[in-house]
Design a protein around this motif. Structure first.
Motif, PDB file in Angstrom:
ATOM      1  N   PRO A 299       6.380  17.373  -2.585  1.00  0.00           N
ATOM      2  CA  PRO A 299       5.027  17.461  -3.156  1.00  0.00           C
ATOM      3  C   PRO A 299       4.825  16.474  -4.307  1.00  0.00           C
ATOM      4  CG  PRO A 299       6.367  19.306  -3.890  1.00  0.00           C
ATOM      5  CD  PRO A 299       7.169  18.567  -2.858  1.00  0.00           C
ATOM      6  N   GLY A 300       3.677  15.809  -4.302  1.00  0.00           N
ATOM      7  CA  GLY A 300       3.304  14.909  -5.380  1.00  0.00           C
ATOM      8  C   GLY A 300       4.066  13.607  -5.448  1.00  0.00           C
TER       9      GLY A 300
ATOM     10  N   LEU B 212       0.851  -1.185   0.000  1.00  0.00           N
ATOM     11  CA  LEU B 212       0.000   0.000   0.000  1.00  0.00           C
ATOM     12  C   LEU B 212       0.894   1.245   0.000  1.00  0.00           C
ATOM     13  CD1 LEU B 212      -2.748   1.432   0.272  1.00  0.00           C
ATOM     14  CD2 LEU B 212      -2.585   1.038   2.753  1.00  0.00           C
ATOM     15  N   LEU B 213       0.709   2.102  -0.990  1.00  0.00           N
ATOM     16  CA  LEU B 213       1.504   3.314  -1.140  1.00  0.00           C
ATOM     17  C   LEU B 213       0.604   4.541  -1.168  1.00  0.00           C
ATOM     18  CD1 LEU B 213       3.853   1.910  -3.873  1.00  0.00           C
ATOM     19  CD2 LEU B 213       4.598   2.668  -1.626  1.00  0.00           C
ATOM     20  N   CYS B 214       1.204   5.694  -0.949  1.00  0.00           N
ATOM     21  CA  CYS B 214       0.485   6.976  -0.958  1.00  0.00           C
ATOM     22  C   CYS B 214       1.125   7.917  -1.971  1.00  0.00           C
ATOM     23  CB  CYS B 214       0.587   7.654   0.419  1.00  0.00           C
ATOM     24  SG  CYS B 214      -0.068   6.689   1.786  1.00  0.00           S
ATOM     25  N   LYS B 215       0.315   8.840  -2.442  1.00  0.00           N
ATOM     26  CA  LYS B 215       0.828   9.966  -3.238  1.00  0.00           C
ATOM     27  C   LYS B 215       0.563  11.213  -2.419  1.00  0.00           C
ATOM     28  CE  LYS B 215       0.390  12.570  -7.481  1.00  0.00           C
ATOM     29  NZ  LYS B 215       1.185  12.278  -8.638  1.00  0.00           N
ATOM     30  N   ARG B 216       1.608  12.002  -2.212  1.00  0.00           N
ATOM     31  CA  ARG B 216       1.486  13.227  -1.428  1.00  0.00           C
ATOM     32  C   ARG B 216       0.815  14.325  -2.255  1.00  0.00           C
ATOM     33  NH1 ARG B 216       4.595  13.932   3.009  1.00  0.00           N
ATOM     34  NH2 ARG B 216       5.179  16.049   2.448  1.00  0.00           N
ATOM     35  N   PRO B 217       0.020  15.181  -1.617  1.00  0.00           N
ATOM     36  CA  PRO B 217      -0.591  16.297  -2.349  1.00  0.00           C
ATOM     37  C   PRO B 217       0.469  17.232  -2.935  1.00  0.00           C
ATOM     38  CG  PRO B 217      -1.647  16.008  -0.209  1.00  0.00           C
ATOM     39  CD  PRO B 217      -0.434  15.129  -0.220  1.00  0.00           C
TER      40      PRO B 217
END
Length: 191
Positions: free
Chosen positions: A58-59, A46-51
């Motif tokens: 960022p991103g 499970l991974l995330c993308k930063r705003p």
């Protein structure tokens, strides 16, 4: 390969005792969680993308995690707290079964990566202040060398090669990519 196989391989190939990622004059202690979950009997990360509006990274694609805070008892506590803050996954939904060696970044952090398995019915919800998107990548795809591309860059007049992996949400590279590659190397899976 499902999470049970991954756990068995991880525990059969221990690394050297993990360093404690304490603050040093030049490095700030932080921790991440490498969360595994099975989908159709295959392990996924499970991974995330930063705003994109964040000041730092960022991103970027990342593992859930962040800086050690005074209220955290240990760096494991930091990783679990950040997983809860970013994705609303409570510690009761995670079985932490190991820790990877400390990863020191060029940006001034000592990252302590923890490996945890999410309960199979875990549902997560992004905190949109910290996470633009969250998504799963199959571990089998991350172990395929053909899916990684070399990313040469200059540092102090020397060329350094990092590797990146294209995801549906952008390029996975840098510390997160290195931590994932370290994890798969410990499992003796090709990367």
């Amino acid at each position: 390969m499902n999470s049970e196989h991954i756990i068995a391989r991880f525990q059969l190939s221990p690394t050297a005792a993990p360093d404690q990622g304490i603050d040093t004059p030049k490095k700030r202690a932080s921790a991440v969680m490498l969360p595994l979950i099975d989908v159709d009997d295959h392990a996924h990360i499970l991974l995330c993308k930063r705003p994109i509006y964040l000041h730092h990274h960022p991103g970027e694609i990342c593992l859930p995690g962040g800086k050690f805070e005074a209220s955290d008892i240990t760096l494991r506590t930091t990783a679990l707290r950040e997983l809860h803050e970013e994705l609303n996954i409570t510690p009761s939904n995670v079985k932490v079964f190991g820790q990877l060696p400390l990863y020191s970044t060029l940006t001034g952090f000592n990252i302590s990566p923890f490996v945890g398995m999410l309960n199979k019915h875990t549902i997560w919800e992004n905190d949109h202040n910290e996470v633009q998107a969250s998504f799963l990548l199959p571990l089998r795809d991350l172990t395929n060398e053909a899916n990684w591309q070399p990313l040469p860059f200059q540092r102090f007049g020397k060329t350094i090669i990092l590797y990146g992996y294209n995801t549906p949400h952008g390029l996975l590279w840098g510390a997160t990519a290195s931590i994932i590659k370290n994890f798969t190397k410990q499992l003796a899976l090709p990367v």
